[in-house]
Structure formats: C-alpha cells, structure tokens
Design a protein around this motif. Sequence first.
Motif, PDB file in Angstrom:
ATOM      1  N   THR A 100       0.829  -1.205   0.000  1.00 34.77           N
ATOM      2  CA  THR A 100       0.000   0.000   0.000  1.00 34.77           C
ATOM      3  C   THR A 100       0.860   1.250   0.000  1.00 34.77           C
ATOM      4  OG1 THR A 100      -1.777  -1.108   1.203  1.00 34.77           O
ATOM      5  CG2 THR A 100      -1.732   1.290   1.305  1.00 34.77           C
ATOM      6  N   PHE A 101       1.883   1.270   0.849  1.00 33.43           N
ATOM      7  CA  PHE A 101       2.734   2.449   0.955  1.00 33.43           C
ATOM      8  C   PHE A 101       3.729   2.549  -0.197  1.00 33.43           C
ATOM      9  CE2 PHE A 101       1.204   1.816   5.267  1.00 33.43           C
ATOM     10  CZ  PHE A 101       0.771   3.103   5.577  1.00 33.43           C
ATOM     11  N   ALA A 102       3.815   1.508  -1.015  1.00 36.19           N
ATOM     12  CA  ALA A 102       4.683   1.578  -2.189  1.00 36.19           C
ATOM     13  C   ALA A 102       4.098   2.494  -3.265  1.00 36.19           C
ATOM     14  CB  ALA A 102       4.908   0.178  -2.764  1.00 36.19           C
ATOM     15  N   ILE A 103       2.770   2.625  -3.303  1.00 31.01           N
ATOM     16  CA  ILE A 103       2.128   3.469  -4.321  1.00 31.01           C
ATOM     17  C   ILE A 103       2.553   4.929  -4.172  1.00 31.01           C
ATOM     18  CG2 ILE A 103      -0.083   4.395  -5.131  1.00 31.01           C
ATOM     19  CD1 ILE A 103       0.553   1.628  -6.211  1.00 31.01           C
ATOM     20  N   PRO A 104       2.444   5.539  -2.980  1.00 31.65           N
ATOM     21  CA  PRO A 104       2.927   6.918  -2.853  1.00 31.65           C
ATOM     22  C   PRO A 104       4.427   7.055  -3.113  1.00 31.65           C
ATOM     23  CG  PRO A 104       1.513   6.349  -1.006  1.00 31.65           C
ATOM     24  CD  PRO A 104       1.806   5.075  -1.744  1.00 31.65           C
ATOM     25  N   ARG A 105       5.178   6.020  -2.785  1.00 22.84           N
ATOM     26  CA  ARG A 105       6.639   6.112  -2.920  1.00 22.84           C
ATOM     27  C   ARG A 105       7.097   5.947  -4.363  1.00 22.84           C
ATOM     28  NH1 ARG A 105      10.931   6.956  -3.869  1.00 22.84           N
ATOM     29  NH2 ARG A 105      12.905   6.498  -2.795  1.00 22.84           N
ATOM     30  N   PHE A 106       6.571   4.950  -5.065  1.00 17.21           N
ATOM     31  CA  PHE A 106       7.064   4.621  -6.415  1.00 17.21           C
ATOM     32  C   PHE A 106       6.086   4.984  -7.525  1.00 17.21           C
ATOM     33  CE2 PHE A 106       9.024   1.538  -3.472  1.00 17.21           C
ATOM     34  CZ  PHE A 106      10.365   1.842  -3.671  1.00 17.21           C
ATOM     35  N   GLY A 107       4.842   5.312  -7.174  1.00 20.42           N
ATOM     36  CA  GLY A 107       3.844   5.626  -8.193  1.00 20.42           C
ATOM     37  C   GLY A 107       3.136   4.387  -8.683  1.00 20.42           C
ATOM     38  N   GLY A 108       1.906   4.561  -9.141  1.00 22.55           N
ATOM     39  CA  GLY A 108       1.106   3.423  -9.600  1.00 22.55           C
ATOM     40  C   GLY A 108       1.733   2.690 -10.759  1.00 22.55           C
ATOM     41  N   ARG A 109       2.283   3.442 -11.700  1.00 19.80           N
ATOM     42  CA  ARG A 109       2.896   2.818 -12.877  1.00 19.80           C
ATOM     43  C   ARG A 109       4.117   1.983 -12.499  1.00 19.80           C
ATOM     44  NH1 ARG A 109       7.193   5.386 -16.363  1.00 19.80           N
ATOM     45  NH2 ARG A 109       7.239   4.217 -18.313  1.00 19.80           N
ATOM     46  N   GLY A 110       5.033   2.584 -11.740  1.00 19.74           N
ATOM     47  CA  GLY A 110       6.264   1.891 -11.385  1.00 19.74           C
ATOM     48  C   GLY A 110       6.023   0.676 -10.521  1.00 19.74           C
TER      49      GLY A 110
END
Length: 464
Positions: A100-110
């Motif tokens: 979940t916290f990866a989305i703000p960090r890396f972005g949805g695409r990445g």
Amino acid sequence: MSTPSLERDRTTTEPRGNGRWINHWTPEDPDFWNRTGKRVAWRNLWLSVLAEHLGFNVWTLMSIVVVSLDDVGYSFTVGQTFWLLILPNLVGAALRIPYTFAIPRFGGRGWTTTSASLLLIPCAMLAGAVTFDGTPYWFFLLTAAAMGVGGGNFSSSMTNISFFFPERRKGLALGINAAGGNIGVAVSQLLVPFAIHLGTGVNLSYAALMWMPVIIVSAACSWSFMNSLTVAKPDNTSYRKAVTSKHTPVMALLYIGSFGSFIGFSFAFPSLIGIVFSEFSGFTGVAFVGALIGSVARPFGGWLSDRLGGARITFWNFVGLALGTLGALLGVRAENFAVFFTSFVLLFVLTGIGNGSTYRMIPLIFKVETSERVRRTGEDEDLAQKAAKRQSGAVVGIVGSIGAFGGVVINLVFKFSLQANGTLVPALLAILVFFLACVLTTWWFYVRSRFAIERFPNLAHAHI
C-alpha cells in the motif's frame, strides 16, 4: 494558444526519473472528468485489473496443485497440506501494508510493473519443485510462501485506483478492480486442472508455466501505458491519522469477515470437498464456481452500496453469511453434499457482496467525518478532503492486509478442526459465531440511528 485557465485544467504529464507522473488531477470537476480524466482513469483501471488478476492467479496456485500432489508421488498429511494453503495467505496478508505504501513512494505505474514482474519468481519455483523428483517438503513450503507476493498486489492496486476516480464512481471502480483480481481465483481453479492434464499423465509444471508469458505482457503494458499521480504522494500526518483512527480496526474486523472469508474459503474449498466428502472428490473440479460467483458479486456489492449505503448492505450481508454457515453446518452433520456445496456457494456470493460494500464504506467514512470537522473548525475544505483521501487510501491498505489474515485464520480453524475432531463441525460453529459478531459490530458502529445522527449528520446523503 491555450489560456491560463485551460492550462490549469489540462491533465499535465511530467517525467520524474523514468516514470510518467500526472501533476494535476481533479476528478470531482465534471468538465475535467469528461474531457480527460475519465479516459485516463479507465485505462489505468483495466491495466490494474490485469496485473491484480495475475496476482490472484499465482497467489492461489498452491491450493490447486496440492490436490494433485499425490498423483505425482508426494504424500503429504492433512496438516502438511493445510500449511501449504496457509503460507501464501500469511505472506500475502503481511505484504499488503508495505505494498500500500509503495504506491505513494514509487507511483502506480512503477509499482504495478514491479509487482507484476515479481510473480515470475514463485512460478519458476513451482515449475522446478514439481519437475525434479524428490523435492523436499521445505522447498514446497518456500514456494508456497513466495506465492504470497500475488496477495500483496491487491492493496497496492486498490490504493492506486482509489485516487483516479471521483466519489460518485468510486464504488463501481473499486468493485470492478477488486472483482477483476478476485476472479483470478476462479480462473486458476478452472484452467489449471485442464492445463496440468494436457498430454499424457499429470504435468504440474504447466500450472506455473502457463502464466509466465501473460505476466511478462502485463508488466510491459503497465510500464508503457499506466500513469502515476502526484496527489498520492506521502503525507505522514494523514497516514498517521489513518493508523490511529478508531474506524480502522472496526473496518478491518468487518473486512476479515468478508474478504478473509472469501480468500480462506477459496483456498480451502477444493481440499475440503476431497477430505470431508471423499466420495464426491470428483467435484473438486467445479470448486471454481464458488470463487467465480463471489468475484462477480463484488462490484454488485459496490453498486448496491452506492445506492443504498454500504453499512446497510454490510449489515444484512453478515446476517446472510451467518445463515449460509448454518446451512453448511447442517450439510456436514447430515452428510449431505448437496446442502454443503450449495451453502458454500451462497457463502461465496455473500462474501463477494460484502467485499464491495465494506470497501465502499471506507472513503465515505473519512469524507463525511472530514466535512463535519471542516464545518466545526473552518479549515480549508479542499486541503482537508485531499488529506482525507490519503487517509482512506492508507486505511484501504491496512484493512486489506488485516482482512487477508482472516484467510489464514479460517484455514487454521479448518486444519485444527479436522486434525483434532475429524470433522468440520467445530470450525463451522466458530465461523458462525464470528459472523454474528460482525452483525453486531456493523449495527453498533454504523447502522444505529442514534449513532448515525450524532456522528454523521449527513449520513442519509452520503450513504455510508
């Protein structure tokens, strides 16, 4: 030449590193939504559905493979079999919070590209485990644990998509996204048995190899065509408030009852048929029907919640789940396979509807609560609602993670019940009591008219 106002309204894309980030995103604005937002949002949704679907395909692979391990020379006990079912649940649930916290960090695409690519690892491990003779049990356990990466995809996907759609469309969008993933359970249960029997004998390696080309295509499409939103950037204050909100543990409990039950039943159902009703073991091939119907029902739960209110649908859904569990219990006691199978199909339908209704409640709870706080304090509405969206996005991930642990608990309950008593009766009684507790919890926190009026005076319009 574009005017400054049009420039402000236009969806702008600026590169950041190797990614493609959208810096202006206002889906609540009808003009913005109809001109550019809708097209971009739906493109990202369908690519998210594909990646999440493959995550569920891989996540549930072991639950299908274990049914045929005896046919290729591996004789595991009931306890060993259930640990192969429990470990993917356990790891998948644990990964949902960091995903979940990866989305703000890396972005949805990445992150969608990365999480899809990681699915190749458990597929390669499974192909190796069933190809070489004498593979030790510990390697099967390690392979089952690696399949948990597929379970983490759900939270990151749901968090990402929640930022793309306006509130009025969010229930349907999240329902479609979740259903597209959930239906991966049914697709695996339907297609994998056919694949492993292609040619002569049982070829369990095909269960893994069949997904690998599709995973590569999904990762490539995610990288080429998806976007990331800067509105989803980290906000430590909002995320801290999400973690400490009293609604988070309540919604987590309800999601254990809906999604935890869905994924727990999905992993166990084929094995339960073969163990409890061994004379009907041929029906393990149609076990996919339950997961399929439950997955299709999920967007229906979101759609109903958009119109009638998530709390109301969730309340009556848990009443139905209690009745369905009672039916399964009667089927086991009477040794009636038809009653048992039909009751479980009903349970799958209701868990699907409950998945949609509980998730629909989360963003609205924070939206309404924020509106009431703004009314009292006079703070900036736009900034407060942006923070509320980040809070609800974080809660979606936390609730999704804790809910997935429900699948672990359900399989443990089945395991201990069968090992200690040789019957499912104690397990089904425990699940019945839990569903009744969910009925009371939903009523107490979100249905009582007194609470609704005092805590959420706009409840009738918001349809929480």
